[in-house]
Design a protein around this motif. Structure first.
Motif, PDB file in Angstrom:
ATOM      1  N   TYR A   1       0.985  -1.102   0.021  1.00 13.26           N
ATOM      2  CA  TYR A   1      -0.117  -0.084  -0.047  1.00 13.26           C
ATOM      3  C   TYR A   1       0.847   1.267   0.061  1.00 13.26           C
TER       4      TYR A   1
ATOM      5  N   PHE B   1      -6.958  -1.356   5.969  1.00 18.20           N
ATOM      6  CA  PHE B   1      -6.335  -1.850   4.718  1.00 18.20           C
ATOM      7  C   PHE B   1      -6.564  -3.295   4.794  1.00 18.20           C
ATOM      8  N   ASP B   2      -7.175  -3.855   3.581  1.00 20.33           N
ATOM      9  CA  ASP B   2      -7.494  -5.437   3.473  1.00 20.33           C
ATOM     10  C   ASP B   2      -6.342  -6.182   2.898  1.00 20.33           C
TER      11      ASP B   2
ATOM     12  N   ASN C   1      -7.187  -8.369  -0.608  1.00 19.46           N
ATOM     13  CA  ASN C   1      -7.460  -7.689  -1.810  1.00 19.46           C
ATOM     14  C   ASN C   1      -6.653  -6.459  -2.229  1.00 19.46           C
TER      15      ASN C   1
ATOM     16  N   THR D   1      -6.817  -3.495  -0.916  1.00 19.09           N
ATOM     17  CA  THR D   1      -7.545  -2.279  -0.837  1.00 19.09           C
ATOM     18  C   THR D   1      -7.407  -1.398   0.408  1.00 19.09           C
TER      19      THR D   1
ATOM     20  N   TRP E   1      -9.398   1.945   2.650  1.00 17.48           N
ATOM     21  CA  TRP E   1     -10.554   2.796   2.612  1.00 17.48           C
ATOM     22  C   TRP E   1     -10.559   3.624   3.733  1.00 17.48           C
TER      23      TRP E   1
END
Length: 708
Positions: A388, A418-419, A422, A424, A426
């Motif tokens: 990330y 943060f996952d 996947n 992503t 948000w």
């Protein structure tokens, strides 16, 4: 009741025995219920009664036992050897007649029956002279045991097969037919048909059948529902096979017994330990202990000592203990750890400055800047990759995801998720819109909810929550300034207080969604200001001030009874010890504190409430007290400065020795920080003086063995 043979042995005549049997038969008929014995029935046999009560949980499940013919023969044989106990089904009695004259005393009887019935082998009496040579029928095993020579022995009472009866005489031959007259010789023609055979002679008469003996039968059946039995039981029916059909009919049942099923017994107590074996004067004994610091192993070594248990030089011989006077050999085993830089992310003297280390399953995550990208990096199986890109602060793991304070499009600081599954990220909420942000931190997961501190437009920090299942965010408690959040089972403990002061120990119960002050350590309007909360068993340790004469010291809070007490006064008097970095290791609590002159590493032993000053660096360095305490491989690693610059140090709780783990920067100070244990390795950040602040590790180890 005596058998005929016993009466004959006592001197009775056959006529007296016949008269006696007739009188007893008449008594049986007169007292038996009409539904059981018709008036025309004449007893065909005499069956003596046993003194013992028959209670036998049999295992048969049908109305008739298997192998009925063999069972009948066996029981008939038993009846011939020992008397069998019969019980009447009916309790009905006739009207009692007038008492007869007192008869003359009879002759002394012979010994009673040696045959008895018990439920199981556990019910057998002690095999002694009182039951010697007596036979017991074990109902649950359908077997017999006899008491002989003070022990119970299984026996087989199956008699030998009887001799085959003689063949009956052959029948007489039939009469021959008369010869026919000869016919006249004719011409040879076709052969005639054969004549019919003559009739067979009549069979001889069969011999007379012998009298069948009467067998005693036992029938059992299990019942899951049985009156008077909580767990069901077994019905045992016994009687004599009067009609010889090897089946115990209803009118042949003489006794009915109900045996209730019991419950499982408790396990027996453990047996006593056996006595310790003894050694010999020629036996080699040994002992293994931590090597003294004077032997140069830096607290990581072990000393193996060996010798003969012969009591030499004043020792105690053959006591199984190696004494100092008996030592012949000593082996020093020193453990050495490999401390090295993992990777130079940002080549050059600037460094990548890794921080915020967390672990999820088999992956370690951290933040760093390699000079090209800044964000979250992943370390897995020796491979490091950027997952990330962006500004990341105060990152923590929440289940399978990462939560951090990130920068919004308006440059405000807000909570992000943060996952890794996947890749992503948000923003979960815009708690304080604008360029300043809510500055969230101390994310603490309980169940599926994450609790954290953040401030909205009022500027005062509140307790907030984020539900990972539906992504909702809400304010749990306003204006309480929560800090030092820790999860204890399903509850959240933390330090908090209203905007007007009085900071105390608070609690949020997730079960009923209530938030309240759980303990006012410093009663009144003044604050105890609890900080650095850590959990050991059912006790929360913290720095606090109860308003008494001790100042800010080590306090303890018991979760089970809501009590608080002063655990240790490191700096006696009203002055504070300013303790911080509280770290739990087994039953010991390590912390940085000052006793009046220098900040050092202190240890508090909870089992006996004792205090120990572990280090004494600042008496020479004058600054830079130990910090960053981290437990790894049974030792405590930390940053400390002995006057030559801050480096990586370690201590062992076994002997409280302290040693320099490695001087990473020989020209200055490596200043190790951000310690994190992952996958059997201790990771940290340090500056070797050449590559800047990069990722280092304490991992693989080796042993150096020497004889002393």
């Amino acid at each position: 009741m005596w058998t005929d043979e016993q009466l004959l042995d006592q001197g009775w005549t056959v006529e007296q025995i016949t008269t006696y049997r007739a009188e007893k038969a008449a008594e049986v008929i007169s007292t038996a219920p009409e539904s059981v014995i018709p008036a025309t029935v004449v007893p065909k046999h005499s069956i003596p009664m046993l003194e013992d009560t028959f209670v036998a949980p049999m295992k048969a499940v049908g109305p008739i036992m298997s192998n009925s013919t063999m069972t009948a023969i066996l029981m008939a044989t038993l009846l011939a050897i020992v008397p069998f106990s019969l019980y009447s089904i009916s309790n009905a009695e006739g009207t009692q007649g007038p008492s007869g004259d007192v008869g003359m005393s009879g002759m002394n009887g012979s010994n009673g029956s040696s045959f008895h019935l018990v439920t199981s082998a556990d019910a057998l009496p002690t095999c002694d002279d009182s039951v010697n040579s007596q036979i017991f029928f074990i109902a649950v095993d359908a077997a017999f045991q006899v008491c002989q020579n003070s022990m119970w022995t299984p026996i087989d009472l199956m008699g030998q097969s009887g001799i085959n009866g003689t063949n009956g005489a052959s029948g007489t031959n039939g009469l021959d037919g008369t010869d026919g007259t000869d016919g006249a010789d004719g011409t040879n023609g076709a052969d005639g048909t054969n004549g019919a055979d003559g009739t067979n002679g009549a069979d001889g008469a069969d011999g007379a059948l012998g009298n069948n003996g009467l067998a005693s039968l036992i029938v059992t059946r299990s019942e899951s529902i049985l009156e008077g039995c909580t767990n069901g039981g077994i019905i045992v029916e016994t009687g004599v096979d009067d009609n010889g059909d090897n089946t115990l009919s209803l009118n042949e049942v003489d006794s009915v017994i109900v045996v209730c099923n019991g419950v499982s017994g408790q396990d027996g107590a453990d047996g006593d330990d056996g006595a310790d074996g003894s050694s010999t004067g020629t036996m080699m004994v040994a002992r293994l202990s931590a090597a003294p610091a004077s032997m140069g192993c830096n607290g990581t070594g072990e000393l193996l000592e060996q010798g003969m248990d012969d009591g030499r030089n004043g020792g105690i011989a053959q006591n199984g203990v190696l004494e100092n006077s008996e030592v012949l050999f000593r082996t020093l085993i020193c453990t050495q750890y490999d401390i090295e830089m993992v990777e130079d992310f940002n080549p050059g003297a600037t460094g990548s400055n890794p921080s915020n280390f967390v672990s999820i399953n088999s992956t370690m995550y951290f933040t760093a800047n390699n000079g090209t990208a800044s964000g979250i990096w992943a370390y897995e199986n020796g491979t490091i990759s950027l997952v990330y890109s962006g500004s990341v602060f105060a990152m923590r793991a929440i289940g399978s995801q990462l939560m951090f304070a990130g920068q919004t499009s308006s440059f405000g600081i807000e909570p992000f998720v943060f996952d890794p599954s996947n890749g992503t990220a948000w923003q979960i909420a815009d708690i304080s819109s604008g360029s300043s942000g809510s500055f969230p931190g101390e994310y603490t997961l309980i169940g599926t909810s994450v609790y954290f501190a953040a401030t909205d437009s009022s500027g005062i920090f509140d307790l907030w929550a984020y539900e990972t299942q539906n992504f909702s965010v809400w304010k749990v408690e306003a204006d309480i300034q929560p800090t030092s959040l820790i999860a204890v089972h399903s509850d959240l403990y933390f330090s908090a207080g209203p905007s007007n002061g009085n900071v105390e120990l608070w609690k949020h119960e997730t079960a009923n969604n209530t938030t309240f002050m759980v303990k006012d350590i410093n009663p009144g309007i003044l604050s105890s200001s609890p900080q650095h909360l850590v959990l050991m068993g059912t006790t929360i340790y913290m720095s606090a001030n109860d308003g008494g004469s001790a100042g800010t010291e080590l306090y303890a809070y018991d979760l089970t009874n809501n009590s608080t007490w002063l655990a240790a006064d490191i700096r006696p008097g009203v002055a504070t010890s300013s303790l911080s970095d509280l770290t739990v290791m087994g039953t010991r609590l390590y912390m940085q504190a000052i006793s009046g002159t220098h900040f050092e590493l202190w240890a508090y032993e909870s089992t006996n409430n004792s205090l120990l000053e572990v280090t004494n660096f600042q008496s020479t360095s004058g600054f830079g007290g130990p910090s960053g305490f981290t437990v790894f491989d049974g030792k405590l690693y930390f940053k400390a400065d002995d006057g030559s610059g801050a480096e990586l140090w370690a201590t062992s709780p076994t002997n409280s020795t302290v040693w320099l783990a490695q001087e990473i920067n020989s020209a200055g100070a490596s200043s190790p920080t951000d310690f994190h244990v992952f996958g059997g390795t201790l990771f940290f950040v340090a500056d070797d003086g050449t590559n800047g602040r990069e990722l280092w590790s304490v991992g693989a180890w080796s042993q150096n063995i020497s004889f002393v």
